[in-house]
Design a protein around this motif. Sequence first.
Motif, PDB file in Angstrom:
ATOM      1  N   SER A 299      21.643  -0.144  -4.048  1.00 25.78           N
ATOM      2  CA  SER A 299      22.072  -1.487  -3.662  1.00 25.78           C
ATOM      3  C   SER A 299      23.375  -1.479  -2.879  1.00 25.78           C
ATOM      4  O   SER A 299      24.004  -2.522  -2.706  1.00 25.78           O
ATOM      5  CB  SER A 299      22.228  -2.365  -4.913  1.00 25.78           C
TER       6      SER A 299
ATOM      7  N   LYS B 120      21.639  -3.918  -9.825  1.00 27.28           N
ATOM      8  CA  LYS B 120      20.240  -3.524  -9.997  1.00 27.28           C
ATOM      9  C   LYS B 120      19.335  -4.744 -10.140  1.00 27.28           C
ATOM     10  O   LYS B 120      18.117  -4.597 -10.292  1.00 27.28           O
ATOM     11  CB  LYS B 120      20.087  -2.626 -11.230  1.00 27.28           C
TER      12      LYS B 120
ATOM     13  N   VAL C  66      18.505  -4.979  -4.701  1.00 29.98           N
ATOM     14  CA  VAL C  66      17.654  -3.867  -4.249  1.00 29.98           C
ATOM     15  C   VAL C  66      16.380  -4.298  -3.526  1.00 29.98           C
ATOM     16  O   VAL C  66      15.693  -3.465  -2.936  1.00 29.98           O
ATOM     17  CB  VAL C  66      17.273  -2.953  -5.433  1.00 29.98           C
TER      18      VAL C  66
ATOM     19  N   TRP D 220      16.256   3.619  -9.864  1.00 32.84           N
ATOM     20  CA  TRP D 220      17.583   3.421  -9.280  1.00 32.84           C
ATOM     21  C   TRP D 220      18.645   3.938 -10.244  1.00 32.84           C
ATOM     22  O   TRP D 220      18.488   3.813 -11.469  1.00 32.84           O
ATOM     23  CB  TRP D 220      17.861   1.940  -9.016  1.00 32.84           C
ATOM     24  N   ARG D 221      19.721   4.495  -9.729  1.00 30.87           N
ATOM     25  CA  ARG D 221      20.879   4.822 -10.568  1.00 30.87           C
ATOM     26  C   ARG D 221      22.103   4.990  -9.692  1.00 30.87           C
ATOM     27  O   ARG D 221      22.050   5.603  -8.630  1.00 30.87           O
ATOM     28  CB  ARG D 221      20.663   6.119 -11.362  1.00 30.87           C
TER      29      ARG D 221
ATOM     30  N   ALA E 136      17.977   1.620 -13.370  1.00 29.52           N
ATOM     31  CA  ALA E 136      16.849   0.704 -13.523  1.00 29.52           C
ATOM     32  C   ALA E 136      15.565   1.427 -13.157  1.00 29.52           C
ATOM     33  O   ALA E 136      15.571   2.446 -12.460  1.00 29.52           O
ATOM     34  CB  ALA E 136      17.029  -0.537 -12.648  1.00 29.52           C
TER      35      ALA E 136
ATOM     36  N   ILE F  53      16.487  -2.668 -16.894  1.00 25.12           N
ATOM     37  CA  ILE F  53      17.848  -2.372 -16.435  1.00 25.12           C
ATOM     38  C   ILE F  53      18.623  -1.817 -17.621  1.00 25.12           C
ATOM     39  O   ILE F  53      18.702  -2.453 -18.674  1.00 25.12           O
ATOM     40  CB  ILE F  53      18.546  -3.633 -15.875  1.00 25.12           C
TER      41      ILE F  53
ATOM     42  N   HIS G 257      26.005  -6.936 -14.733  1.00 21.35           N
ATOM     43  CA  HIS G 257      24.676  -6.865 -15.335  1.00 21.35           C
ATOM     44  C   HIS G 257      24.618  -7.507 -16.720  1.00 21.35           C
ATOM     45  O   HIS G 257      23.728  -7.197 -17.521  1.00 21.35           O
ATOM     46  CB  HIS G 257      24.209  -5.409 -15.404  1.00 21.35           C
TER      47      HIS G 257
END
Length: 497
Positions: free
Chosen positions: A103, A332, A337, A404-405, A411, A420, A483
Motif C-alpha cells: 500500500s 491493509k 491495496v 501483504w506484509r 493481511a 488483517i 488498523h
Amino acid sequence: MPVAPAKRTTGSGRNRPPLALQRIARCVVPMGLIAAVLLEPAQFVEAASEPSREDRPNVIVILTDDMGYADLGATGSDQILTPNIDRLMSDGVNFTNAYVTASVCCPSRAGLLTGRYQQRFGHEFNNFSIPAEGFTSDDMGLSVDERTIGNAFQDAGYTTMCVGKWHMGGGEKFDPSRRGFDEVFAIEAGHRSYWPYTGKAKRSNRIQISATEFLPEDRVTYLTDDLTNAAVDFIDRHREDPFFMYLAYNAPHGPMHGKEADKEFYDSITDPKRQTYAAMMKALDEGIGEVRRSLIDNKIDKRTLIIFTNDNGGATSNGSDNGPYRGMKGSKWEGGVRVPFSLTWPGRLPDGADYDSPVSTLDILPTSLAAAEISYRGLPLDGVNLLPYLENGETGLPHDMLFWRRGVAAAVRAGQWKLIRVEGNPDLLFNLEADPSERSNVAPKHPEKVAMLKERLAQWESELAPPKWTEGEKWSRNQVLKHQMRVQTRRQERQYP
C-alpha cells in the motif's frame, strides 16, 4: 466467455539518440505461484517459435501514483472528469477486484516490476531509511539478483523505455538504464517538483535522460506534460519497432502542484487541496489521452496492449478519495491495496467487459510476456498470466490467496475472506462479498477461518527473506493505530500517514 459481456455505463531505433529533447520543451503512463523453469537464475529468453516482427505487439504499462480509487469516472466519480482514462478502461477489460502488493509506492513497484512478492528479496519497506542488521545503505534498492519486466522485453529484442518515477534505489547498480531499459526519462526519487527547480536540485530529483545525463531544469515545463511528451516521442520514433514502455506518472502524488488553468477549471471545488488534486488529475488524464492518440496516429493501436493501474490507494495527504473502501495509502484496508486495473488490446481482448476474480499487479509481467510470446525462465513468479482467463474460457481463480506484509501489519485474502493481522491489535476478519467496506469484524464468529488464514499467512511468511532496511518507530506505530476498528472516518484515517 469468462468475462462479463455487459457494457459498463460508467464512465529500429536502438541507435538513435535517447530522446528528442526539443519536443520536451512543449507543454503537450506458495499460493497462486505459476510454473517456472529453473535454468540460469533470472534469465528471460525469446520463445522458440518467435512471431514475425510485424506481429509482435507493443506493451505499455501506465502506472499512476497515489490516485484515489473513486477519483475516476469509471470508478464512480462525478466530481473529477477523466474521459480519456474512462475510455481506456471501457475499451478493454476492467478488473473489479485488483490489488497491489503493497500500500506504499516503493515495494508496490518492486512487485510489479519483478512479478514476485517483493518480500522474497527483502524489499519490504518504503523509505530507504535504516539498513537492517547485516545490510548497508548499498543494499537499499531493487536487488540486483532480480530481473525486471524491462529485462524480459529487452532480452527478447524489444526496445524498452522507462518514463517517470523509478524509486528503486540510488546509485549506479539500481539505475533504470542498467535494469532493462534502453532509454530513460526517469526520476530516481519518489517525488519531485512538477515545476522546474530554480536552485540546485538534488540528483535524485532531477530527470535522467541517459545513464549519465539529466534534463536541464530550464527544459522542464510541467512534469506530467513532460512525461507525456517523452512517451509520445518514444512511440513516434519506434512505431516500426516492437517496444515496451513503463510509463510511471508521478501524478497525483505530492507535492500538490497544479496548472492554474486546470485549477480554474475546477473552481467549483472549495477545498484548495482537493481542487489542486483535481487539476493534477486533469493533466494526467489528458496525457494518457495523448499517448493513446499517438498510437492511433501511428497506426499501431491495434497491436499495442495497454495495462493501466495505480500503485496504491489514495494518500492521506493529497485530497484523494477511495470512495466506499476503508483506509488509505499505507494500510491493509481495501482503500490501501485495491486499485483500478484494466487491460486494453483492440481486436484481441473484449471491450466493455468486467472480470471479477481477484488479480494482482504481480500478474502484469507474466501477462505481458505471454502477450508478446516471450518465454520466461528464471526465479519462480508469483504472478499469473491472465490471458487464458480472458480469451480461452479458463475457469477457477488466478490466485487462491493474495498476501501483504509491511513490518508489523500483514493481511491475506482468500476468496471472499480477508484477514488483517497487526501486532498489538485483535485479529480482524471480513467477508468482502457482504462487507466490502470492512465495517464488521466477524473474527469472533469464525475462529476456524481465522486460524486457517493465519496458518496460510505464516506459511507464506516462512518463504520470505529478511527485510534489508526498515523505516523506524513512527511508521510502525501508525500501522498499529490505523488498523484499529475505532478509526472510521477519512478525517481519522488522515491522522496516520
